[in-house]
Design a protein around this motif. Sequence first.
Motif, PDB file in Angstrom:
ATOM      1  N   THR A 127       0.832  -1.203   0.000  1.00  0.00           N
ATOM      2  CA  THR A 127       0.000   0.000   0.000  1.00  0.00           C
ATOM      3  C   THR A 127       0.865   1.252   0.000  1.00  0.00           C
ATOM      4  O   THR A 127       0.614   2.202  -0.760  1.00  0.00           O
ATOM      5  CB  THR A 127      -0.923   0.006   1.232  1.00  0.00           C
ATOM      6  N   ILE A 128       1.894   1.270   0.835  1.00  0.00           N
ATOM      7  CA  ILE A 128       2.783   2.430   0.899  1.00  0.00           C
ATOM      8  C   ILE A 128       3.525   2.606  -0.424  1.00  0.00           C
ATOM      9  O   ILE A 128       3.716   3.728  -0.899  1.00  0.00           O
ATOM     10  CB  ILE A 128       3.787   2.262   2.069  1.00  0.00           C
ATOM     11  N   GLU A 129       3.937   1.501  -1.017  1.00  0.00           N
ATOM     12  CA  GLU A 129       4.565   1.548  -2.347  1.00  0.00           C
ATOM     13  C   GLU A 129       3.692   2.314  -3.337  1.00  0.00           C
ATOM     14  O   GLU A 129       4.142   3.220  -4.028  1.00  0.00           O
ATOM     15  CB  GLU A 129       4.728   0.121  -2.880  1.00  0.00           C
ATOM     16  N   ARG A 130       2.447   1.879  -3.407  1.00  0.00           N
ATOM     17  CA  ARG A 130       1.536   2.429  -4.412  1.00  0.00           C
ATOM     18  C   ARG A 130       1.146   3.868  -4.096  1.00  0.00           C
ATOM     19  O   ARG A 130       1.176   4.735  -4.964  1.00  0.00           O
ATOM     20  CB  ARG A 130       0.296   1.531  -4.488  1.00  0.00           C
ATOM     21  N   ARG A 131       0.816   4.116  -2.836  1.00  0.00           N
ATOM     22  CA  ARG A 131       0.283   5.425  -2.461  1.00  0.00           C
ATOM     23  C   ARG A 131       1.358   6.493  -2.325  1.00  0.00           C
ATOM     24  O   ARG A 131       1.195   7.621  -2.798  1.00  0.00           O
ATOM     25  CB  ARG A 131      -0.473   5.296  -1.137  1.00  0.00           C
ATOM     26  N   ALA A 132       2.440   6.170  -1.641  1.00  0.00           N
ATOM     27  CA  ALA A 132       3.465   7.172  -1.341  1.00  0.00           C
ATOM     28  C   ALA A 132       4.563   7.250  -2.397  1.00  0.00           C
ATOM     29  O   ALA A 132       5.088   8.326  -2.672  1.00  0.00           O
ATOM     30  CB  ALA A 132       4.094   6.892   0.030  1.00  0.00           C
ATOM     31  N   LEU A 133       4.894   6.101  -2.986  1.00  0.00           N
ATOM     32  CA  LEU A 133       6.043   6.056  -3.874  1.00  0.00           C
ATOM     33  C   LEU A 133       5.670   5.956  -5.348  1.00  0.00           C
ATOM     34  O   LEU A 133       6.536   6.101  -6.212  1.00  0.00           O
ATOM     35  CB  LEU A 133       6.946   4.863  -3.505  1.00  0.00           C
ATOM     36  N   GLY A 134       4.398   5.676  -5.616  1.00  0.00           N
ATOM     37  CA  GLY A 134       3.965   5.558  -7.002  1.00  0.00           C
ATOM     38  C   GLY A 134       4.501   4.319  -7.698  1.00  0.00           C
ATOM     39  O   GLY A 134       4.611   4.279  -8.925  1.00  0.00           O
ATOM     40  N   ILE A 135       4.824   3.286  -6.919  1.00  0.00           N
ATOM     41  CA  ILE A 135       5.325   2.031  -7.481  1.00  0.00           C
ATOM     42  C   ILE A 135       4.160   1.046  -7.591  1.00  0.00           C
ATOM     43  O   ILE A 135       3.488   0.759  -6.607  1.00  0.00           O
ATOM     44  CB  ILE A 135       6.430   1.427  -6.599  1.00  0.00           C
ATOM     45  N   VAL A 136       3.916   0.565  -8.788  1.00  0.00           N
ATOM     46  CA  VAL A 136       2.856  -0.416  -9.019  1.00  0.00           C
ATOM     47  C   VAL A 136       3.502  -1.691  -9.553  1.00  0.00           C
ATOM     48  O   VAL A 136       4.137  -1.674 -10.608  1.00  0.00           O
ATOM     49  CB  VAL A 136       1.805   0.108 -10.016  1.00  0.00           C
ATOM     50  N   ARG A 137       3.356  -2.756  -8.837  1.00  0.00           N
ATOM     51  CA  ARG A 137       3.931  -4.029  -9.269  1.00  0.00           C
ATOM     52  C   ARG A 137       2.997  -4.702 -10.272  1.00  0.00           C
ATOM     53  O   ARG A 137       1.787  -4.678 -10.113  1.00  0.00           O
ATOM     54  CB  ARG A 137       4.145  -4.961  -8.079  1.00  0.00           C
TER      55      ARG A 137
END
Length: 234
Positions: A167-177
């Motif tokens: 969640t933090i990846e997607r929301r804060a860092l803009g990383i989508v796996r």
Amino acid sequence: RPAAVARACDRALPGEEIAPGLLRLEQVLPFDDVASHIDGTFARTGALPTQGMLFFDTETTGLSGGTGTRAFMVGASDFVPDGLRIRQLLITHLSAEPAMLREFSRWLSEDTRLVSYNGRCYDAPLLAARYRLARQGTPLAGIEHLDLLFPTRRRYRGVWENCRLATIERRALGIVREDDLPGSEAPGAWLQYLRGGDAGLLRRVLQHNFQDVVTLAHLLLHLAAPDHARTGGA
């Protein structure tokens, strides 16, 4: 006569076998220049040196911990002059665990600072238990450990649905796996391989672990950045 032909089992795994049943993978990713020190206010400390930081994560045979759970994969990343170095260790049979533990201990030194996400409560104690059971001592003892879960919770609890790393990846860092294998499926993927099965899922576990230790480096810099430099934050 039956026309069906059994498909050959795909057992191929990347990496170099550095001991019987132990694979080592290494890659350096391009990464923006990182300052020698970063602002540690987010961690309630002073300036943090980036040299010696070792971001690490394990993939294990279960999620509950305890002496019956072992790590079958250890991933780590650190800042090097050319970028971000990612190293991974994977055991392909049980007898290779002591060799994996010895190799990981070589990645640690007096100036190492471990960085993880929930590693203080899970990964580090699990590894310490495995070192004790292997009668190798506990090289993690006395090493500073910065767990990014806690400052992340302080900042984002109640802002988004949860503080899971994905969640933090997607929301804060803009990383989508893309095509990510959930960590909960990692034990099954490894056991399938041990029992002679296909390696496809286990290769996806390697990619999942790889992304985890890359994300930790990005998250550290995100938490240390001035408010105006963050994206997706509260």
